[in-house]
Design a protein around this motif. Structure first.
Motif, mmCIF file in Angstrom:
data_model
loop_
_atom_site.group_PDB
_atom_site.id
_atom_site.type_symbol
_atom_site.label_atom_id
_atom_site.label_comp_id
_atom_site.label_asym_id
_atom_site.label_seq_id
_atom_site.Cartn_x
_atom_site.Cartn_y
_atom_site.Cartn_z
ATOM 1 N N LEU A 396 0.818 -1.210 0.000
ATOM 2 C CA LEU A 396 0.000 0.000 0.000
ATOM 3 C C LEU A 396 0.859 1.269 0.000
ATOM 4 C CD1 LEU A 396 -2.949 1.002 0.193
ATOM 5 C CD2 LEU A 396 -2.715 0.924 2.679
ATOM 6 N N ILE A 397 1.836 1.343 0.911
ATOM 7 C CA ILE A 397 2.639 2.556 1.063
ATOM 8 C C ILE A 397 3.604 2.739 -0.102
ATOM 9 C CG2 ILE A 397 4.416 3.661 2.486
ATOM 10 C CD1 ILE A 397 3.007 2.415 4.939
ATOM 11 N N ILE A 398 4.310 1.677 -0.495
ATOM 12 C CA ILE A 398 5.288 1.792 -1.585
ATOM 13 C C ILE A 398 4.593 2.112 -2.901
ATOM 14 C CG2 ILE A 398 7.176 0.663 -2.816
ATOM 15 C CD1 ILE A 398 7.784 1.224 0.114
ATOM 16 N N SER A 399 3.427 1.513 -3.139
ATOM 17 C CA SER A 399 2.667 1.816 -4.354
ATOM 18 C C SER A 399 2.289 3.285 -4.395
ATOM 19 C CB SER A 399 1.402 0.957 -4.424
ATOM 20 O OG SER A 399 1.702 -0.412 -4.535
ATOM 21 N N ASN A 400 1.786 3.788 -3.269
ATOM 22 C CA ASN A 400 1.365 5.181 -3.207
ATOM 23 C C ASN A 400 2.535 6.137 -3.443
ATOM 24 O OD1 ASN A 400 0.074 7.481 -0.795
ATOM 25 N ND2 ASN A 400 -0.688 7.162 -2.853
ATOM 26 N N MET A 401 3.698 5.823 -2.884
ATOM 27 C CA MET A 401 4.865 6.684 -3.048
ATOM 28 C C MET A 401 5.381 6.653 -4.490
ATOM 29 S SD MET A 401 7.061 6.270 0.418
ATOM 30 C CE MET A 401 6.819 7.554 1.621
ATOM 31 N N MET A 402 5.344 5.487 -5.101
ATOM 32 C CA MET A 402 5.794 5.381 -6.480
ATOM 33 C C MET A 402 4.877 6.180 -7.409
ATOM 34 S SD MET A 402 6.416 1.924 -8.693
ATOM 35 C CE MET A 402 6.300 1.926 -10.480
ATOM 36 N N MET A 403 3.568 6.060 -7.210
ATOM 37 C CA MET A 403 2.618 6.818 -8.029
ATOM 38 C C MET A 403 2.846 8.312 -7.892
ATOM 39 S SD MET A 403 -0.873 4.728 -7.179
ATOM 40 C CE MET A 403 -1.042 2.966 -7.487
ATOM 41 N N GLN A 404 3.046 8.760 -6.661
ATOM 42 C CA GLN A 404 3.244 10.184 -6.428
ATOM 43 C C GLN A 404 4.535 10.678 -7.068
ATOM 44 O OE1 GLN A 404 3.103 11.302 -2.312
ATOM 45 N NE2 GLN A 404 3.264 13.476 -2.735
ATOM 46 N N THR A 405 5.612 9.925 -6.916
ATOM 47 C CA THR A 405 6.908 10.331 -7.466
ATOM 48 C C THR A 405 6.861 10.395 -8.987
ATOM 49 O OG1 THR A 405 7.990 9.243 -5.595
ATOM 50 C CG2 THR A 405 9.382 9.833 -7.450
ATOM 51 N N MET A 406 6.078 9.534 -9.606
ATOM 52 C CA MET A 406 5.964 9.517 -11.059
ATOM 53 C C MET A 406 4.992 10.567 -11.579
ATOM 54 S SD MET A 406 5.942 5.381 -11.646
ATOM 55 C CE MET A 406 5.355 5.535 -13.321
ATOM 56 N N GLY A 407 4.343 11.302 -10.660
ATOM 57 C CA GLY A 407 3.406 12.338 -11.080
ATOM 58 C C GLY A 407 2.034 11.814 -11.451
ATOM 59 N N LYS A 408 1.704 10.581 -11.026
ATOM 60 C CA LYS A 408 0.383 10.013 -11.289
ATOM 61 C C LYS A 408 -0.561 10.479 -10.179
ATOM 62 C CE LYS A 408 2.267 7.708 -14.673
ATOM 63 N NZ LYS A 408 2.041 8.130 -16.082
ATOM 64 N N ALA A 409 -0.948 11.754 -10.269
ATOM 65 C CA ALA A 409 -1.608 12.422 -9.147
ATOM 66 C C ALA A 409 -2.978 11.844 -8.820
ATOM 67 C CB ALA A 409 -1.733 13.921 -9.442
ATOM 68 N N VAL A 410 -3.753 11.502 -9.837
ATOM 69 C CA VAL A 410 -5.126 11.061 -9.581
ATOM 70 C C VAL A 410 -5.141 9.749 -8.810
ATOM 71 C CG1 VAL A 410 -7.294 10.317 -10.639
ATOM 72 C CG2 VAL A 410 -6.038 12.267 -11.600
ATOM 73 N N ARG A 411 -4.444 8.741 -9.334
ATOM 74 C CA ARG A 411 -4.462 7.444 -8.645
ATOM 75 C C ARG A 411 -3.718 7.517 -7.308
ATOM 76 N NH1 ARG A 411 -2.312 3.159 -12.654
ATOM 77 N NH2 ARG A 411 -3.039 4.624 -14.222
ATOM 78 N N ALA A 412 -2.653 8.348 -7.224
ATOM 79 C CA ALA A 412 -1.944 8.509 -5.955
ATOM 80 C C ALA A 412 -2.842 9.172 -4.919
ATOM 81 C CB ALA A 412 -0.673 9.320 -6.160
ATOM 82 N N SER A 413 -3.623 10.158 -5.340
ATOM 83 C CA SER A 413 -4.529 10.841 -4.415
ATOM 84 C C SER A 413 -5.638 9.905 -3.943
ATOM 85 C CB SER A 413 -5.135 12.075 -5.095
ATOM 86 O OG SER A 413 -4.146 13.019 -5.411
ATOM 87 N N ILE A 414 -6.185 9.126 -4.887
ATOM 88 C CA ILE A 414 -7.240 8.172 -4.512
ATOM 89 C C ILE A 414 -6.714 7.177 -3.480
ATOM 90 C CG2 ILE A 414 -8.655 6.249 -5.347
ATOM 91 C CD1 ILE A 414 -8.914 7.794 -7.992
ATOM 92 N N LEU A 415 -5.541 6.647 -3.754
ATOM 93 C CA LEU A 415 -4.965 5.665 -2.834
ATOM 94 C C LEU A 415 -4.564 6.324 -1.520
ATOM 95 C CD1 LEU A 415 -4.446 2.664 -2.932
ATOM 96 C CD2 LEU A 415 -2.109 3.133 -3.716
ATOM 97 N N GLY A 416 -4.088 7.581 -1.598
ATOM 98 C CA GLY A 416 -3.654 8.281 -0.400
ATOM 99 C C GLY A 416 -4.784 8.549 0.573
ATOM 100 N N ILE A 417 -5.966 8.873 0.048
ATOM 101 C CA ILE A 417 -7.085 9.191 0.940
ATOM 102 C C ILE A 417 -7.967 7.979 1.237
ATOM 103 C CG2 ILE A 417 -7.125 11.591 0.187
ATOM 104 C CD1 ILE A 417 -9.591 10.941 -1.467
ATOM 105 N N ALA A 418 -7.702 6.854 0.562
ATOM 106 C CA ALA A 418 -8.556 5.678 0.756
ATOM 107 C C ALA A 418 -8.471 5.160 2.190
ATOM 108 C CB ALA A 418 -8.163 4.581 -0.225
ATOM 109 N N ARG A 419 -7.237 4.961 2.667
ATOM 110 C CA ARG A 419 -7.041 4.315 3.966
ATOM 111 C C ARG A 419 -7.579 5.159 5.118
ATOM 112 N NH1 ARG A 419 -2.335 4.440 7.569
ATOM 113 N NH2 ARG A 419 -2.590 2.733 9.044
ATOM 114 N N GLN A 420 -7.360 6.479 5.062
ATOM 115 C CA GLN A 420 -7.760 7.334 6.165
ATOM 116 C C GLN A 420 -9.032 8.123 5.879
ATOM 117 O OE1 GLN A 420 -6.372 7.603 9.118
ATOM 118 N NE2 GLN A 420 -4.443 6.508 8.876
#
Length: 476
Positions: A396-420
Motif C-alpha cells: 500500500l505505502i510503496i505503491s502510493n509513493m511510487m505513483m506520487q513520485t511519477m506524477g500520477k496524481a489522480v491514482r496517488a490521491s485516490i490511494l492516499g485518501i482511501a485508507r484514512q
C-alpha cells in the motif's frame, strides 16, 4: 588512496551532483535504495520517537491520587495530533510537490530550473505556516472542541496546541527542506537536522514538564524549540553545502504553471495526511462517548502505529529519489526493480513486527499508562487488531509513493485518501453505533484491508503501462 576515493564516492554525502546522478541511474537498485533509505528511516523513527516521548511524559502528569489528570493530558495530546497531522500534510504537499519536480529536473540535467522549484516550495510552506500560527491561536478553543476535546481534556488541549501553532512556520519549513534534500539524494543532511531537533525535544520534555513545573505546556514548548532547531540546521545545510540546491529568495519566481505542477505532485500527500487529520478527529469524537481513557488509549495506539509506519515510509522515501531520477531518465525497468525490492523487504519486516506486537500489545500500552487498566484494555485490543493488517502496509505505502513520485496524481490521491478517508470515515461513523467501542477498534483495520485490495489493481496497471512504454522506447 584509491580505496579512500572509492569509499568516498560510495557515500552520497561525498559525491558531486553529477556523481550522485550517475550513481542513481546506474548502480544496482538493491544497493542504492538501502543506502538512501537509512537516513530517511532514522529521521522518521526519531520524529516518531519524540512524538511518543511527548505522549509518555505528558501521561505521567498527575499523582497516583489524581490519575485522571494524566489520562486527560494524554487525551489532549491525541486531540492536538490532528492539528499536527494537518500542518505536516501542508508541509509535505509543498515539500514533496516541489521535490518530485526537482528530482525529475535533476534526472534531466536541468539544475537551474530545479533551484527555482526548491525556492517556491520552501517559501510557500513557510508562508502557509505563518498563516496557520495566527489563525490557529485566534480560533484555538472552537477548533479543539471540533476535534473532540472533552470538558476535562480541554484545558490541556488549549495549552498544548498554543505553542504547536506558534511553531507551525518552522515545522513546515523543516519538513519541506527535508523532502527537498531527500529528493536530491541527500537524505543524510535532512537526517542531521531532524535528529538534532528530536533529541533536543526528548531532553527538554522532562525538564520543562517536571523540573520547571510547566505541565503539558512544557511538552508543547519543547516541541516548538526542537522544530526551530531543526529549521535552523536544515537551512544551514541547504545554504552552505555546494552539492545541495541552495534555497535563496532570488530564486522565488513562482508561476501558475509551477504551482500547478507542485500541487499535482503534492496533493496526494495533502490528501493522505490531511484526511488523517479529519479521521483522527472523528475517532476522537467517537471515543469521547467512552471518556478520556478511550481517547488516551487510541492516542497511544496511534503513536505505536506511527512508529511502524515510519519505518516503511522511511524505506519508501529512500526509493523515491531512485524512482524520480530513473523515471525522469526513462529508465523504467530500474523503477520496477526498485518497487519490487521495496515491497518484498517491507513485507518481511512487517510480518515480524506484527508477530511481536500481537504478543506484547498490553505491555506496549502500559508503558504509557501504567496502573490504568481501562486504558490498557482498550488500547491493547485496538493494537492487536491493527497488527493483523501490518503485512499489507508494504504494498500500500510503496505503491502510493511510487505513483506520487511519477506524477500520477489522480491514482496517488485516490490511494492516499482511501485508507484514512474513503473507507475509514464511513466505518467510524456507522460501526460504533452497532457494536460500540469494538466498532472504533475495528475501523482502521477494516479500512486498511479494503485499501490494499484497491491498491493491487491500480499498481499492477501502472507496472504494465511502464513495461509497455519501455518496450516502445527500445523497439527499432
Amino acid at each position: 588512496m584509491r580505496r579512500e576515493n572509492e569509499k568516498g564516492r560510495a557515500n552520497p554525502m561525498a559525491m558531486s551532483a553529477e556523481e550522485r546522478q550517475q550513481m542513481l541511474l546506474t548502480q544496482p537498485v538493491e544497493k542504492i535504495i538501502p543506502k538512501m533509505a537509512l537516513p530517511t528511516i532514522c529521521s522518521m523513527l526519531i520524529t516518531s520517537i519524540y512524538n511518543m516521548a511527548d505522549t509518555y511524559f505528558v501521561s505521567q502528569i498527575g499523582t497516583a491520587e489524581a490519575t485522571a489528570s494524566g489520562t486527560s493530558a494524554s487525551a489532549a495530546v491525541g486531540i492536538v495530533f490532528s492539528v499536527m497531522a494537518m500542518i505536516q500534510a501542508l508541509a509535505f504537499m509543498f515539500g514533496m510537490g516541489s521535490g518530485t519536480n526537482v528530482s525529475h529536473l535533476l534526472g534531466m540535467g536541468k539544475r537551474k530550473e530545479a533551484e527555482v522549484y526548491s525556492a517556491v516550495g520552501f517559501f510557500s510552506a513557510v508562508a502557509a505556516g505563518v498563516l496557520i500560527a495566527v489563525l490557529g491561536n485566534v480560533f484555538n478553543e472552537p477548533l479543539m472542541r471540533l476535534l473532540g476535546a472533552t470538558e476535562t481534556a480541554m484545558p490541556y488541549a488549549l495549552d498544548y496546541a498554543r505553542y504547536i501553532f506558534l511553531a507551525a512556520p518552522f515545522m513546515m519549513g523543516s519538513l519541506s527542506m527535508n523532502n527537498l534534500l531527500r529528493f536530491q539524494g541527500l537524505a543524510t543532511y535532512g537526517m542531521v537536522g531532524i535528529i538534532s531537533g528530536g533529541l533536543l525535544n526528548m531532553l527538554l520534555d522532562p525538564l520543562l514538564i517536571f523540573v520547571f513545573n510547566m505541565g503539558i505546556a512544557g511538552a508543547s514548548i519543547a516541541t516548538a524549540i526542537s522544530q526551530l532547531t531543526s529549521f535552523v540546521i536544515l537551512l544551514v545545510m541547504c545554504s552552505t553545502h555546494a552539492d545541495a540546491i541552495t534555497i535563496h529568495p532570488r530564486n522565488y519566481r513562482p508561476t501558475k504553471q509551477m504551482y500547478a505542477k507542485i500541487l499535482n505532485n503534492g496533493l496526494p500527500s495533502l490528501g493522505r495526511q490531511g484526511i488523517m487529520s479529519v479521521s483522527t478527529s472523528l475517532l476522537n469524537n467517537a471515543a469521547a462517548v467512552y471518556g478520556d481513557p478511550a481517547i488516551a488509549a487510541f492516542a497511544i495506539v496511534s503513536r505505536c502505529l506511527n512508529f511502524v509506519n515510519s519505518t516503511v515510509v522511511g524505506f519508501g522515501q529512500g526509493f523515491q529519489p531512485v524512482c524520480g531520477y530513473n523515471y525522469g531518465a526513462r529508465l523504467y525497468g530500474r523503477v520496477r526493480q526498485g518497487f519490487w525490492f521495496c515491497v518484498q523487504f517491507s513485507t518481511v519486516f512487517l510480518v515480524l513486527i506484527s508477530a511481536v506486537e500481537l504478543v506484547l500489545a498490553p505491555g506496549f500500552v502500559e508503558l504509557f499508562r501504567k496502573g490504568d487498566p481501562q486504558v490498557v484494555e482498550i488500547g491493547a485490543r485496538a493494537l492487536r487488531l491493527q497488527c493483523l493488517t501490518f503485512p499489507f502496509f508494504g504494498w500500500l505505502i510503496i505503491s502510493n509513493m511510487m505513483m506520487q513520485t511519477m506524477g500520477k496524481a489522480v491514482r496517488a490521491s485516490i490511494l492516499g485518501i482511501a485508507r484514512q478517508g474513503i473507507f475509514l470515515i464511513p466505518v467510524v461513523l456507522l460501526l460504533p453505533q452497532w457494536i460500540g467501542i469494538w466498532g472504533i477498534q475495528l475501523a482502521q483495520p477494516i479500512a486498511d484491508i479494503v485499501s490494499c485490495l484497491l491498491a493491487v489493481p491500480l499498481q499492477l496497471q501502472l507496472l504494465r503501462q511502464m513495461r509497455q512504454e519501455e518496450q516502445l522506447s527500445t523497439s527499432p
